[in-house]
Design an enzyme around this catalytic site. Structure first.
Site, short mmCIF file in Angstrom:
data_model
loop_
_atom_site.label_atom_id
_atom_site.label_comp_id
_atom_site.label_asym_id
_atom_site.label_seq_id
_atom_site.Cartn_x
_atom_site.Cartn_y
_atom_site.Cartn_z
CE LYS A 34 21.32 -5.55 28.89
NZ LYS A 34 20.00 -6.14 29.26
C1 LIG Z 1 19.78 -7.47 29.38
C2 LIG Z 1 18.61 -7.89 30.20
C3 LIG Z 1 18.48 -9.21 30.69
C4 LIG Z 1 19.48 -10.30 30.36
O1 LIG Z 1 20.73 -10.13 31.00
P1 LIG Z 1 21.99 -10.99 30.54
O2 LIG Z 1 23.15 -10.40 31.25
O3 LIG Z 1 22.07 -10.81 29.05
O4 LIG Z 1 21.73 -12.40 30.93
C5 LIG Z 1 17.38 -9.51 31.48
N1 LIG Z 1 16.44 -8.58 31.76
C6 LIG Z 1 16.53 -7.30 31.33
C7 LIG Z 1 15.44 -6.34 31.66
C8 LIG Z 1 17.62 -6.91 30.53
O5 LIG Z 1 17.69 -5.64 30.09
#
Ligand SMILES: *Cc1c(COP(=O)(O)O)cnc(C)c1O
Length: 452
Positions: free
Chosen positions: A110
């Site tokens: 993120k």
């Molecule tokens: C947010 C997140 C996901 C999922 O990502 P999306 O964009 O919601 O599909 C997967 N792994 C981690 C570690 C995350 O923080």
């Protein structure tokens, strides 16, 4: 380039407006009016470093931002990653690669979007001489990434609510040990849903949220999607040219934001074989891609908590393209999902998408198996992507978090610790958190005293 809402009941806007607004006024999500064909640019992009590639790519979309400002903003956004490649592509064997997306400040993917979004907000504040107060609730990862996106930025404050005692100790440290005076970690009495509900009421008070310029942390901002396209492009450009057309990106998926970005990039002319949507036991998207039906279920907590979702908020963007960009159809389908919790697709792109699912027991087995086979430790989210790899493809697995963020799951699987200096350093810093009841009035009073 202009941006339209998936629900088609509001005027098109510029890139900067779409980023500032977030959710479109008609309840839809912003998308580019048309997608550029980037094929002619690929040869000259081949040798670019990550930040330069990102600036070039975003330049096609952020057409209302001066090129030198965009370039500086992008470079600033990736300056705090702790790997020179930003998104290193690591080969595990002849047809399996891992794209490591965990070298940002909070050690999860993120950061790619939220570091950039924080800097875009900062530019906006400078331009308009206004301030911004960001408010969000988190059950873990998103809160930390949002905090680090705004850390220490002038004219901004960020308030993150989380359920006291119900996030992991490391996650709590990431939110509470920042040492930054514009960050407020609010440990709320109750569950994540209590925090979320209180937050909804605060936003629901239009007068209040207008007075303090409150902005939500959410997974649907246009800038997040575009920032996430870049690491797919970067990985593709780093593969041997003979392997590129056979590549399948395998993506641990929750809200469909990450994998949607890859799909969007493919629709700008980058030739790939496909995408695999890998879920944990919260498998709404795995069921969609195997049965054609999107049906909302109840959330079951899992070892991969950032993928514990009930509705995939970015799904609406995919839906928009699946129904031929007809906003009226999007509105009808979204209304049907809201009313009945389900929708059956007449047809969709099965040649591009495949899917898999991993329950908690499999996650533990996979972490152990990958470690035994490759001497490589994956976190529980990334582990989901190793279920059912297709041997006929060149698999590029997106690794979304550093394993050290999940010490208990790693210890249970391989009997040893995974550590990271960034997390170790947090243990020496003081925890600063504010305990509050999960009540809208208490939260408002807190914001009133600290808003910028
Ligand atoms: C947010 C997140 C996901 C999922 O990502 P999306 O964009 O919601 O599909 C997967 N792994 C981690 C570690 C995350 O923080």
């Amino acid at each position: 380039m202009r941006y339209v809402s998936t629900r088609g009941q509001t005027e098109p806007v510029t890139f900067s407006q779409a980023v500032a607004i977030g959710l479109a006024p008609d309840g839809g999500l912003y998308l580019p009016e048309s997608l550029p064909d980037i094929t002619p640019r690929l040869p000259s992009w081949q040798k670019l470093g990550y930040a330069d590639l990102c600036a070039e790519f975003l330049g096609l979309f952020a057409t209302d931002v001066p090129a030198d400002l965009l370039n500086r903003t992008v470079h600033r956004s990736y300056a705090h990653f702790n790997h020179p490649d930003i998104a290193p592509l690591r080969a595990l064997d002849a047809q399996t690669y891992v794209l490591e997306l965990f070298h940002g400040p909070t050690l999860a993917f993120k950061d790619f979007a939220l570091q950039l979004l924080g800097n875009l907000y900062e530019n906006q504040c400078q331009l308009t001489q206004q301030s911004i107060n960001v408010l969000g609730a988190t059950s873990g990862d998103t809160g930390a990434a949002a905090i680090y996106g705004l850390l220490g930025k002038p004219r901004t404050a960020i308030f993150i609510l989380y359920p006291d005692g119900r996030v992991s100790p490391l996650q709590e440290r990431q939110m509470t040990c920042t040492g930054s005076s514009n960050v407020y970690a609010l440990a709320v009495d109750g569950t994540f849903d209590d925090a979320q509900n209180a937050l909804k009421e605060v936003f629901g008070d239009r007068e209040f949220s207008g007075r303090y310029g409150l902005s939500a942390v959410n997974s649907i901002n246009l800038a997040r999607v575009l920032a996430q396209c870049v690491y797919y492009l970067y990985a593709w450009l780093r593969l041997p040219p003979s392997e590129r057309p056979d590549v399948e990106f395998v993506v641990p998926t929750g809200n469909f934001g990450n994998v949607f970005a890859g799909w969007l990039l493919a629709h700008m002319g980058v030739p790939v074989r496909g995408f695999k949507v890998s879920t944990n036991q919260n498998d709404i998207l795995h069921r969609l891609f195997t049965t054609g039906e999107y049906r909302v279920g109840a959330v079951q907590p899992s070892l991969a908590p950032s993928m514990d979702i009930q509705v995939a908020s970015n799904f609406e963007r995919f839906l928009y393209y699946s129904v031929g960009k007809e906003a009226a159809k999007v509105r009808a389908v979204m209304a049907q999902i809201k009313a009945t919790g389900a929708y059956r697709f007449e047809s969709f792109d099965r040649s591009t998408f495949s899917s898999s699912r991993a329950a908690d027991g499999e996650i533990t087995d996979i972490i152990r198996r990958v470690f035994e086979r490759h001497g490589y430790v994956v976190d529980p989210h990334t582990a989901c992507a190793f279920a059912d790899l297709n041997p006929a493809r060149v698999n590029v697995i997106l690794s979304t978090a550093h394993p050290a963020k999940f010490p208990d799951a790693i210890r249970a699987a391989i009997g040893r610790e995974s550590t990271h200096p960034v997390l170790e350093a947090l243990k020496a810093k003081p925890v600063v958190k504010h305990r509050l009841p999960a009540e809208p009035d208490a939260i408002k009073r807190f914001i009133e005293q600290r808003a910028v």
